[in-house]
Design an enzyme around this catalytic site. Structure first.
Site, PDB file in Angstrom:
ATOM      1  N   HIS A   1       0.836  -1.209   0.000  1.00  0.00           N
ATOM      2  CA  HIS A   1       0.000   0.000   0.000  1.00  0.00           C
ATOM      3  C   HIS A   1       0.863   1.249   0.000  1.00  0.00           C
ATOM      4  O   HIS A   1       2.070   1.185   0.220  1.00  0.00           O
ATOM      5  CB  HIS A   1      -0.982   0.009   1.181  1.00  0.00           C
ATOM      6  CG  HIS A   1      -0.362   0.092   2.551  1.00  0.00           C
ATOM      7  ND1 HIS A   1      -0.088  -1.021   3.318  1.00  0.00           N
ATOM      8  CD2 HIS A   1       0.026   1.149   3.303  1.00  0.00           C
ATOM      9  CE1 HIS A   1       0.427  -0.635   4.487  1.00  0.00           C
ATOM     10  NE2 HIS A   1       0.517   0.674   4.489  1.00  0.00           N
TER      11      HIS A   1
ATOM     12  N   GLU B   1      -3.723   3.943   2.170  1.00  0.00           N
ATOM     13  CA  GLU B   1      -3.878   4.253   3.591  1.00  0.00           C
ATOM     14  C   GLU B   1      -3.878   5.774   3.724  1.00  0.00           C
ATOM     15  O   GLU B   1      -3.065   6.454   3.078  1.00  0.00           O
ATOM     16  CB  GLU B   1      -2.692   3.656   4.377  1.00  0.00           C
ATOM     17  CG  GLU B   1      -2.742   3.949   5.876  1.00  0.00           C
ATOM     18  CD  GLU B   1      -1.562   3.324   6.651  1.00  0.00           C
ATOM     19  OE1 GLU B   1      -0.554   2.945   6.017  1.00  0.00           O
ATOM     20  OE2 GLU B   1      -1.670   3.238   7.880  1.00  0.00           O
TER      21      GLU B   1
HETATM   22 CO    CO Z   1       1.067   1.720   6.310  1.00  0.00          CO
END
Ligand code: CO
Length: 134
Positions: free
Chosen positions: A79, A130
């Protein structure tokens, strides 16, 4: 709405080996391992002049990165984390725009002690995002 890239995260099958590779081969500064049972991972951070790289290893039976590592046994980019000033405002704006916020939409406390949320990869070109409030 988006601020700086806070970190890029790489899922790894062996955190100690990954941290050692970054230290010895890449000459990087790597933090000590930090267990995050609420997130099902153990992490270290590679600290760079302009950002960080987070190395993630599964922790516990129901780790959210276990399936990713089953598909990518050598590890891989997992991510990217962007900073936002107000995570609740960001969440509400994203939901209104039709983006899927993972979990129940309540921010959890991330590795830096700050609230984080994750956004569905299918809404963002196959990349898990995120958001971290800073
Ligand atoms: Co992270």
């Amino acid at each position: 709405m988006l601020g700086r890239v806070n970190h890029v995260a790489i899922a790894v099958p062996d955190l100690a080996a990954a941290a050692e590779g970054y230290r010895s081969m890449l000459g990087a500064n790597v933090t000590e391992p930090q267990a995050l049972p609420e997130h099902g991972v153990t992490v270290v951070f590679v600290t760079l002049p302009n950002t960080k790289v987070e190395l993630l290893e599964p922790l516990g039976e129901a780790s959210p990165i276990a399936a990713f590592l089953a598909k990518n046994p050598a590890g891989g980019m997992h991510h990217i984390c962007y900073e936002v000033a107000d995570i609740i405002a960001a969440r509400d704006r994203l939901k209104e725009a039709g983006a899927r916020v993972l979990g129940d939409g309540t921010p959890k406390i991330g590795a830096h002690g700050k609230p984080v949320l994750f956004l569905h990869p299918k809404d963002f070109q196959g990349t898990l995002i995120e958001l971290e409030e800073v």
